[in-house]
Design an enzyme around this catalytic site. Structure first.
Site, PDB file in Angstrom:
ATOM      1  N   LYS A   1       0.867  -1.183   0.000  1.00 44.24           N
ATOM      2  CA  LYS A   1       0.000   0.000   0.000  1.00 44.24           C
ATOM      3  C   LYS A   1       0.900   1.229   0.000  1.00 44.24           C
ATOM      4  O   LYS A   1       2.050   1.152   0.448  1.00 44.24           O
ATOM      5  CB  LYS A   1      -0.847   0.035   1.274  1.00 44.24           C
ATOM      6  CG  LYS A   1      -1.857  -1.076   1.411  1.00 44.24           C
ATOM      7  CD  LYS A   1      -3.270  -0.493   1.290  1.00 44.24           C
ATOM      8  CE  LYS A   1      -4.332  -1.544   1.504  1.00 44.24           C
ATOM      9  NZ  LYS A   1      -4.492  -1.891   2.913  1.00 44.24           N
TER      10      LYS A   1
ATOM     11  N   HIS B   1       1.525   6.789   3.087  1.00 45.37           N
ATOM     12  CA  HIS B   1       0.723   8.007   2.879  1.00 45.37           C
ATOM     13  C   HIS B   1       1.062   9.121   3.862  1.00 45.37           C
ATOM     14  O   HIS B   1       1.934   8.973   4.725  1.00 45.37           O
ATOM     15  CB  HIS B   1      -0.768   7.684   2.855  1.00 45.37           C
ATOM     16  CG  HIS B   1      -1.274   7.060   4.126  1.00 45.37           C
ATOM     17  ND1 HIS B   1      -1.303   7.735   5.317  1.00 45.37           N
ATOM     18  CD2 HIS B   1      -1.770   5.828   4.370  1.00 45.37           C
ATOM     19  CE1 HIS B   1      -1.814   6.947   6.237  1.00 45.37           C
ATOM     20  NE2 HIS B   1      -2.088   5.770   5.692  1.00 45.37           N
TER      21      HIS B   1
ATOM     22  N   HIS C   1       1.324   8.334   7.469  1.00 43.47           N
ATOM     23  CA  HIS C   1       2.552   7.642   7.873  1.00 43.47           C
ATOM     24  C   HIS C   1       3.708   8.625   8.003  1.00 43.47           C
ATOM     25  O   HIS C   1       4.594   8.450   8.822  1.00 43.47           O
ATOM     26  CB  HIS C   1       2.913   6.539   6.873  1.00 43.47           C
ATOM     27  CG  HIS C   1       1.917   5.417   6.843  1.00 43.47           C
ATOM     28  ND1 HIS C   1       1.311   5.004   5.699  1.00 43.47           N
ATOM     29  CD2 HIS C   1       1.417   4.649   7.843  1.00 43.47           C
ATOM     30  CE1 HIS C   1       0.466   4.012   5.980  1.00 43.47           C
ATOM     31  NE2 HIS C   1       0.520   3.782   7.281  1.00 43.47           N
TER      32      HIS C   1
HETATM   33  N1  ARG Z   1       0.122  -0.265   9.935  1.00 39.85           N
HETATM   34  C1  ARG Z   1      -0.821   0.513  10.681  1.00 39.85           C
HETATM   35  C2  ARG Z   1      -1.489   1.541   9.784  1.00 39.85           C
HETATM   36  O1  ARG Z   1      -0.966   1.897   8.753  1.00 39.85           O
HETATM   37  C3  ARG Z   1      -0.190   1.219  11.828  1.00 39.85           C
HETATM   38  C4  ARG Z   1       0.432   0.321  12.857  1.00 39.85           C
HETATM   39  C5  ARG Z   1       0.337   0.886  14.203  1.00 39.85           C
HETATM   40  N2  ARG Z   1       1.034   0.160  15.206  1.00 39.85           N
HETATM   41  C6  ARG Z   1       0.560  -0.826  15.954  1.00 39.85           C
HETATM   42  N3  ARG Z   1       1.334  -1.348  16.863  1.00 39.85           N
HETATM   43  N4  ARG Z   1      -0.669  -1.250  15.805  1.00 39.85           N
HETATM   44  O2  ARG Z   1      -2.554   2.022  10.129  1.00 39.85           O
END
Ligand code: ARG
Length: 563
Positions: free
Chosen positions: A124, A127, A130
């Site tokens: 993905k 974005h 992030h």
């Molecule tokens: N990959 C997730 C996202 O893009 C964020 C991860 C956040 N960290 C966690 N420990 N859940 O929304």
């Protein structure tokens, strides 16, 4: 210099009141003619059974005024006027002696902190959200290291979950290998969006996706190979962004890493009598905390995001024995983290109180509307490149002969984006506006970097100053304000750690730049009244540059010597 401490100790010599109780009473007066610090005597009046005015008057005669220009009493208050030249000398010499270390401390020594940030999802786009996480996390990392904490940077990649079954399905049906090699994330996104469109017409596709995920979880060769390929291709793309931002990690243990660590957690939850059936799923009930249940296993037996987070928290505690474990993730996941941390608490893990969700707001653009559902996304790499290009245009119009233009445009353009993210309270939403964020005046990255470059250019033109300096020459309001601001660096950092809020440092460096420009416009350096004044002012310029450099550095932004 810690004047509050000095004043506290002086008063303590004469009155029977604990140090802490004295210190909290010290105030900053509302007007400069009332001094730099004030001590109200009302509390003492209760203890000493005398009028506060009388106490203030008596104390004033007893206190030594060393380090102060004067101490006055005004009604029930004692007003302290700092000796400006001693203050300036101490502050500026401290800045210049400590150099790149000015503002640092060792308060975090021996304390391990896990900082999880960035955490994009493979296949993905990386974005704008992030990038928010990346900017905050990277600066918290730098800020805390600067105070001696021992920090581990974790990128909790979103690299596991049912969506990868769907992606494998989509790959087998529609991939264009050539595009996949050239623009992997765009191609993976394209087939993923197509999968959803097609699945609306043909629901059996969903079933096929689930089957592929099951096979992936079971370790089937083909699925694992494809998943690895998606992961490698994605990481290579993410790395480009990290290189541009100068960001790195100590661990890329993402969701897939916890695949074999969840069973133990589920067993522990079960043994502690916390696991309940609900509509076929296995959950931990959180009614008494007014939260929906934390789902551990879905009705089809698959584990989910929360299960992996429970395993991750346990693993981090064991591996890093953390003092704090920080999660820099958007506010929309607040409930998720509350559920996870509460579940850990119910499991009897006291350290769950040391897990902190550092949330942030949404990002919008003033000049475009996006719909992620339609696959319209801004690619970060493009955004950063755009910022660098636009900065180049500004440089070309303002300073076309600048050497190293490319390097400068890169540092300033990327710095401007990071600065925009870190400027306000992180929970506030951000609206990106190019004109605003790239402007050389206003509260922007370029403005602060320009202030630094301006100071450096003065130092280059007028040369180094050596020998004794008469700091009493720094006697204008503007000069003293700037010295005071420089003195406040460590305090700003402490506050920002306390609130896990880099914007406190960003606001601080804006204040430094503003004070500096006021001083610069008000006090002539080149043609100062006399040689001694010029020398003192140059010291002030040099110290200011040092502080701006240190502050930007812990925000993850580099300075440029000229722009
Ligand atoms: N990959 C997730 C996202 O893009 C964020 C991860 C956040 N960290 C966690 N420990 N859940 O929304």
């Amino acid at each position: 210099m810690n004047y509050k401490k000095i004043i506290t100790e002086r008063i303590h010599e004469h009155v029977d009141m604990p140090l802490e109780n004295i210190q909290v009473l010290i105030e900053i007066p509302p007007r400069p003619d009332m001094g730099d610090f004030a001590f109200p005597c009302f509390q003492l009046a209760k203890i000493l059974k005398k009028s506060p005015n009388m106490i203030a008057e008596e104390l004033k005669d007893k206190l030594s005024n060393q380090g102060f220009e004067k101490i006055e009493n005004l009604g029930p208050y004692l007003n302290f006027f700092v000796d400006k030249s001693i203050f300036s000398k101490n502050t500026l010499e401290k800045v210049l002696n400590e150099g790149d270390k000015y503002g640092s401390s060792q308060i975090g020594k021996g304390k391990n902190v896990v900082i999880e940030y960035s955490s994009p999802n493979i296949a993905k786009p990386f974005h704008v959200g992030h990038l928010f996480s990346t900017s905050i996390g990277n600066s918290l990392y730098k800020i805390m290291c600067f105070q001696g904490y021992n920090c581990e940077r974790v990128n909790h990649l979103g690299d596991w979950g049912t969506q990868f079954g769907k992606l494998i399905s989509a790959y087998k049906r529609w991939v264009n290998e050539e595009s996949l090699e050239k623009e992997p994330i765009k191609e993976l996104l394209r087939i993923y969006v197509k999968f959803h469109d097609e699945a609306e017409k043909d629901p059996s596709l969903e079933e096929e996706g689930r089957m592929h995920f099951k096979r992936l979880e079971d370790g089937c060769e083909e699925e694992v190979r494809l998943w690895k390929r998606f992961r490698d291709l994605s990481l290579k793309e993410f790395q480009k962004v990290y290189d541009m931002l100068n960001v790195s990690f100590d661990s890329y243990a993402g969701e897939s890493f916890y695949g074999d660590k969840m069973n133990d957690v589920i067993k522990e939850i079960e043994e502690k009598g916390l696991l309940t059936e609900s509509n076929g799923a296995k959950v931990v009930m959180l009614d008494e905390y007014n939260m929906p249940p934390c789902i551990i296993k879905k009705s089809d037996g698959a584990t989910i995001y929360a299960t992996r987070d429970l395993a991750a928290a346990m693993y981090r505690k064991k591996k890093y024995d953390f003092y704090k474990s920080i999660y820099v993730v958007g506010l929309e996941q607040s409930l998720h983290f509350k559920q996870v941390f509460t579940t850990l608490k119910l499991m009897g893990h006291d350290w769950s109180k040391d897990c902190k969700h550092v949330g942030f707001g949404l990002v919008r653009f003033s000049d475009r509307k996006l719909s992620t559902r339609k696959g319209e996304v801004i690619f970060l790499e493009d955004l950063l490149k755009e910022s660098v290009e636009k900065t180049m245009e500004v440089i070309n119009s303002k300073n076309p002969d600048l050497i190293d233009k490319e390097e400068v445009a890169k540092k300033v353009g990327i710095g401007a984006v990071i600065f925009t993210y870190l400027k306000n309270n992180r929970e506030r939403d951000i609206v990106f506006n190019w004109n605003e964020m790239l402007s050389f005046d206003g509260e922007t990255g370029p403005y602060v970097q320009y202030s630094y470059a301006r100071g450096k250019s003065v130092l280059r033109k007028l040369g180094e100053i050596s020998g004794e300096v008469d700091y009493s020459k720094l006697n204008t309001k503007e000069e003293f304000e700037l010295v005071k601001t420089l003195d406040g660096f460590n305090k700003a950092i402490m506050n920002s750690i306390d609130k896990l809020e880099p914007s406190i440092v960003t606001r601080y460096v804006i204040d430094v730049a503003k004070s500096f420009n006021k001083f610069y416009n008000h006090c002539n350096i080149m043609n100062a009244e006399d040689k001694e004044t010029k020398k003192a002012r140059l010291r002030l310029v040099k110290a200011t540059c040092q502080v701006i450099k240190n502050a930007l550095k812990i925000l993850g932004i580099e300075v440029v010597e000229e722009m």
